[in-house]
Design a protein around this motif. Sequence first.
Motif, mmCIF file in Angstrom:
data_model
loop_
_atom_site.group_PDB
_atom_site.id
_atom_site.type_symbol
_atom_site.label_atom_id
_atom_site.label_comp_id
_atom_site.label_asym_id
_atom_site.label_seq_id
_atom_site.Cartn_x
_atom_site.Cartn_y
_atom_site.Cartn_z
ATOM 1 N N ALA A 1 0.835 -1.204 0.000
ATOM 2 C CA ALA A 1 0.000 0.000 0.000
ATOM 3 C C ALA A 1 0.869 1.253 0.000
ATOM 4 C CB ALA A 1 -0.934 -0.005 1.212
ATOM 5 N N LEU A 2 1.949 1.223 0.769
ATOM 6 C CA LEU A 2 2.878 2.348 0.801
ATOM 7 C C LEU A 2 3.473 2.585 -0.588
ATOM 8 C CD1 LEU A 2 4.444 4.475 2.444
ATOM 9 C CD2 LEU A 2 6.147 2.699 2.910
ATOM 10 N N SER A 3 3.832 1.517 -1.273
ATOM 11 C CA SER A 3 4.367 1.633 -2.622
ATOM 12 C C SER A 3 3.365 2.327 -3.531
ATOM 13 C CB SER A 3 4.723 0.254 -3.174
ATOM 14 O OG SER A 3 5.223 0.352 -4.494
ATOM 15 N N TYR A 4 2.100 1.993 -3.408
ATOM 16 C CA TYR A 4 1.069 2.637 -4.235
ATOM 17 C C TYR A 4 0.995 4.135 -3.948
ATOM 18 C CZ TYR A 4 -3.296 4.035 -6.264
ATOM 19 O OH TYR A 4 -4.236 4.703 -7.007
ATOM 20 N N PHE A 5 0.999 4.516 -2.696
ATOM 21 C CA PHE A 5 0.832 5.928 -2.339
ATOM 22 C C PHE A 5 2.030 6.793 -2.713
ATOM 23 C CE2 PHE A 5 -2.472 4.542 0.881
ATOM 24 C CZ PHE A 5 -3.533 5.141 0.213
ATOM 25 N N VAL A 6 3.244 6.284 -2.547
ATOM 26 C CA VAL A 6 4.417 7.135 -2.785
ATOM 27 C C VAL A 6 5.421 6.549 -3.782
ATOM 28 C CG1 VAL A 6 4.255 8.334 -0.578
ATOM 29 C CG2 VAL A 6 5.645 6.256 -0.740
ATOM 30 N N GLY A 7 5.123 5.411 -4.387
ATOM 31 C CA GLY A 7 6.059 4.795 -5.310
ATOM 32 C C GLY A 7 7.216 4.216 -4.517
ATOM 33 N N GLN A 8 7.599 2.996 -4.805
ATOM 34 C CA GLN A 8 8.660 2.412 -3.998
ATOM 35 C C GLN A 8 9.099 1.090 -4.587
ATOM 36 O OE1 GLN A 8 8.014 2.413 0.318
ATOM 37 N NE2 GLN A 8 8.651 0.293 0.363
ATOM 38 N N ASP A 9 8.290 0.074 -4.432
ATOM 39 C CA ASP A 9 8.718 -1.285 -4.735
ATOM 40 C C ASP A 9 8.191 -1.843 -6.053
ATOM 41 O OD1 ASP A 9 10.163 -1.613 -2.345
ATOM 42 O OD2 ASP A 9 8.315 -1.971 -1.264
ATOM 43 N N LEU A 10 7.028 -1.419 -6.474
ATOM 44 C CA LEU A 10 6.410 -2.019 -7.646
ATOM 45 C C LEU A 10 6.538 -1.080 -8.845
ATOM 46 C CD1 LEU A 10 3.267 -3.407 -5.816
ATOM 47 C CD2 LEU A 10 5.337 -4.647 -6.438
ATOM 48 N N ALA A 11 6.925 -1.632 -9.983
ATOM 49 C CA ALA A 11 7.242 -0.821 -11.167
ATOM 50 C C ALA A 11 6.089 0.082 -11.605
ATOM 51 C CB ALA A 11 7.649 -1.745 -12.308
ATOM 52 N N GLU A 12 4.852 -0.380 -11.465
ATOM 53 C CA GLU A 12 3.729 0.428 -11.938
ATOM 54 C C GLU A 12 3.389 1.598 -11.000
ATOM 55 O OE1 GLU A 12 -0.233 -1.398 -12.052
ATOM 56 O OE2 GLU A 12 0.423 -2.779 -10.494
ATOM 57 N N ASP A 13 3.935 1.612 -9.806
ATOM 58 C CA ASP A 13 3.594 2.646 -8.818
ATOM 59 C C ASP A 13 4.383 3.928 -9.071
ATOM 60 O OD1 ASP A 13 1.848 0.885 -7.674
ATOM 61 O OD2 ASP A 13 3.211 0.297 -6.066
ATOM 62 N N LYS A 14 3.647 4.984 -9.342
ATOM 63 C CA LYS A 14 4.265 6.293 -9.581
ATOM 64 C C LYS A 14 4.048 7.241 -8.408
ATOM 65 C CE LYS A 14 5.314 4.813 -13.633
ATOM 66 N NZ LYS A 14 6.224 3.713 -13.551
ATOM 67 N N GLY A 15 3.374 6.766 -7.376
ATOM 68 C CA GLY A 15 3.117 7.605 -6.209
ATOM 69 C C GLY A 15 1.812 8.365 -6.344
ATOM 70 N N PHE A 16 0.708 7.649 -6.254
ATOM 71 C CA PHE A 16 -0.617 8.247 -6.401
ATOM 72 C C PHE A 16 -0.795 9.504 -5.553
ATOM 73 C CE2 PHE A 16 -4.770 8.627 -4.337
ATOM 74 C CZ PHE A 16 -5.540 8.997 -5.423
ATOM 75 N N ALA A 17 -0.390 9.466 -4.310
ATOM 76 C CA ALA A 17 -0.638 10.579 -3.380
ATOM 77 C C ALA A 17 0.327 11.745 -3.565
ATOM 78 C CB ALA A 17 -0.590 10.081 -1.938
ATOM 79 N N LEU A 18 1.293 11.593 -4.455
ATOM 80 C CA LEU A 18 2.266 12.660 -4.681
ATOM 81 C C LEU A 18 1.763 13.694 -5.686
ATOM 82 C CD1 LEU A 18 5.512 10.509 -4.957
ATOM 83 C CD2 LEU A 18 4.582 11.668 -2.932
ATOM 84 N N ALA A 19 0.613 13.533 -6.255
ATOM 85 C CA ALA A 19 0.087 14.297 -7.389
ATOM 86 C C ALA A 19 0.500 15.773 -7.468
ATOM 87 C CB ALA A 19 -1.415 14.143 -7.474
ATOM 88 N N PRO A 20 0.367 16.650 -6.590
ATOM 89 C CA PRO A 20 -0.410 16.613 -5.344
ATOM 90 C C PRO A 20 -1.869 17.006 -5.603
ATOM 91 C CG PRO A 20 0.711 18.712 -5.492
ATOM 92 C CD PRO A 20 1.080 17.927 -6.737
ATOM 93 N N TYR A 21 -2.694 16.715 -4.629
ATOM 94 C CA TYR A 21 -4.103 17.118 -4.662
ATOM 95 C C TYR A 21 -4.314 18.214 -3.631
ATOM 96 C CZ TYR A 21 -4.462 12.750 -7.188
ATOM 97 O OH TYR A 21 -4.267 11.737 -8.093
ATOM 98 N N THR A 22 -5.309 19.043 -3.879
ATOM 99 C CA THR A 22 -5.618 20.124 -2.941
ATOM 100 C C THR A 22 -6.813 19.804 -2.067
ATOM 101 O OG1 THR A 22 -7.027 21.260 -4.557
ATOM 102 C CG2 THR A 22 -4.683 21.881 -4.497
#
Length: 170
Positions: free
Chosen positions: A87-108
């Motif tokens: 889950a951490l990888s999904y939010f900030v990108g880390q371990d999985l190649a497809e993860d670009k860091g969803f929560a880094l967008a940033p959103y307002t």
Amino acid sequence: MKKLIALSIVAASFSTFATNADSISTVEVEAAQKGWGEGIVKIGKAKDPRAAAVKHLEEFYAFGQGQVLFKPTLASVDQFRGTQKEALSYFVGQDLAEDKGFALAPYTKVRWENEGIITDGNSAMSMGNYYFTKTNGEEIKVEYSFGYIKGKDGKLKINLHHSSLPFNLQ
């Protein structure tokens, strides 16, 4: 005999109190949703997004309390994330190649439109749309279903998170 009856009444009272204390209300679900959305915004603004995401996962998800079913929006290869690390990888990108860091967008902002909330004692479910506002003001509509349990700290924890982009026939 009178003492036995009195003890039974007292025990029943505590049992009812404990059940009510563990019950989840609609207000608690809405507060958890608001907090979750604010947490996503904080991750994108944080000087240390990874630390903010770890805090977010610990505050809002039931990892460590049992199984968590997590199917994030932008995951297609490793579409299910059953561990906090995934889950951490999904939010900030880390371990999985497809993860670009969803929560880094940033959103307002994250805005919720619940289709419905079902509370059932010590668990709850919600379904609807949530909207992620980008820095240019554009909203991204995402469909979601969340399940909640009450955590050891008395706060709601997500044990089911499924989100996806709306169907598009193009």
